[in-house]
Write an enzyme that holds these catalytic residues in place. Structure first.
Site, PDB file in Angstrom:
ATOM      1  N   SER A  48       1.188   4.085  -3.059  1.00 39.45           N
ATOM      2  CA  SER A  48       0.983   5.526  -2.888  1.00 39.45           C
ATOM      3  C   SER A  48       2.137   6.322  -3.474  1.00 39.45           C
ATOM      4  O   SER A  48       1.951   7.389  -4.068  1.00 39.45           O
ATOM      5  CB  SER A  48       0.779   5.871  -1.409  1.00 39.45           C
ATOM      6  N   ALA A  66       0.827  -1.210   0.000  1.00 43.36           N
ATOM      7  CA  ALA A  66       0.000   0.000   0.000  1.00 43.36           C
ATOM      8  C   ALA A  66       0.861   1.259   0.000  1.00 43.36           C
ATOM      9  O   ALA A  66       0.548   2.239  -0.694  1.00 43.36           O
ATOM     10  CB  ALA A  66      -0.940  -0.002   1.200  1.00 43.36           C
ATOM     11  N   TYR A  67       1.944   1.229   0.767  1.00 42.10           N
ATOM     12  CA  TYR A  67       2.849   2.386   0.798  1.00 42.10           C
ATOM     13  C   TYR A  67       3.513   2.581  -0.560  1.00 42.10           C
ATOM     14  O   TYR A  67       3.557   3.705  -1.086  1.00 42.10           O
ATOM     15  CB  TYR A  67       3.907   2.156   1.882  1.00 42.10           C
ATOM     16  N   ALA A  68       4.026   1.500  -1.138  1.00 42.20           N
ATOM     17  CA  ALA A  68       4.671   1.607  -2.446  1.00 42.20           C
ATOM     18  C   ALA A  68       3.689   2.082  -3.508  1.00 42.20           C
ATOM     19  O   ALA A  68       4.046   2.871  -4.392  1.00 42.20           O
ATOM     20  CB  ALA A  68       5.277   0.260  -2.844  1.00 42.20           C
TER      21      ALA A  68
END
Length: 245
Positions: free
Chosen positions: A157, A153-155
């Site tokens: 974003s 999810a971070y990547a």
């Protein structure tokens, strides 16, 4: 004279970690710095005091980067304090690590609100404010290439941030405003180190040819280039990770 001398920079997320190192480096380069921070007044005051003690000029204002009214006030304040804005560094970000199956969607939405919407809101405001010769610098992550579990999810974003950069650079045609992203690898900040064992930290540090973690100052050095003399670098994502990816 440095090409950073007497410029005015807005640095979001500038009260701690990489953002603070960037704010301090730009001030050392001769830029006047406006630090935007999410909520920790103590850290923001400490960052401003450190810059002023070193002979620079700085101020801090609380602002939610995803709130367009707050971001507009941030730029208004920068112009009131220093007369203009030349450089915008959007270092504000949230990192929540979970496997896809275990990530609460409220956490997903909170992270993307800051990392994606926040980047877009700050960039949109910068477009109307920056003078000719300015620079917009956003932050991505080397994790977009490393494909590490729990980072999906971070990547995702940050991949959205990378997609924005070359398009916005082309939209700045004729204005002499550069748009780039900096993508750090593992960097020794409180955000990265929190919750990790010494063995894990050593393992991660050994993965790049330099065999160490990045330092916030390493990232600030590249940001300084993009914020001033690096005028022929445009529409790029610069991976600053010691060769890890």
């Amino acid at each position: 004279m440095s090409t950073n001398q007497n410029r005015v920079a807005v640095v979001t997320g500038g009260s701690r970690g990489i953002g603070r190192a960037v704010a301090e480096r730009l001030a050392a380069d001769g830029q006047h710095v406006v630090i935007a921070y999410a909520g920790n007044d103590v850290e923001a005051k400490s960052a401003v005091a450190a810059i002023e003690k070193a002979g620079g000029r700085a101020g801090a204002i609380q602002a939610d980067v995803a709130d367009e009214k707050a971001v507009s006030r941030l730029f208004d304040t920068a112009e009131q304090w220093f007369g203009r804005v030349d450089v915008v560094v959007n270092a504000a970000g949230i990192m929540i690590l979970r496997p896809v199956a275990q990530l609460d969607l409220n956490e997903f939405d909170r992270m993307h609100r800051t990392n994606v919407r926040g980047t877009f809101v700050v960039a949109r405001e910068a477009v109307g404010r920056l003078r000719e010769g300015g620079a917009i610098i956003t932050f991505s992550t080397s994790v977009t290439r490393l494909n590490l579990p729990t980072y999906a999810a971070y990547a995702a974003s940050k991949a959205a941030v990378e997609a924005l950069v070359p398009i916005l650079a082309k939209e700045m045609r004729g204005r002499d405003i550069t748009v780039n992203a900096v993508a750090p690898g593992p960097t020794a900040t409180a955000l990265f180190l929190d919750g990790k064992s010494e063995d894990l930290i050593e393992h991660i540090a050994s993965q790049n040819p330099m065999q160490r973690l990045g330092r916030p100052e390493d990232i600030a050095e590249v940001t300084s280039l993009l914020a001033g003399p690096g005028r022929w670098i445009n529409g790029q994502t610069i991976y600053v990770n010691g060769g890890a990816a």
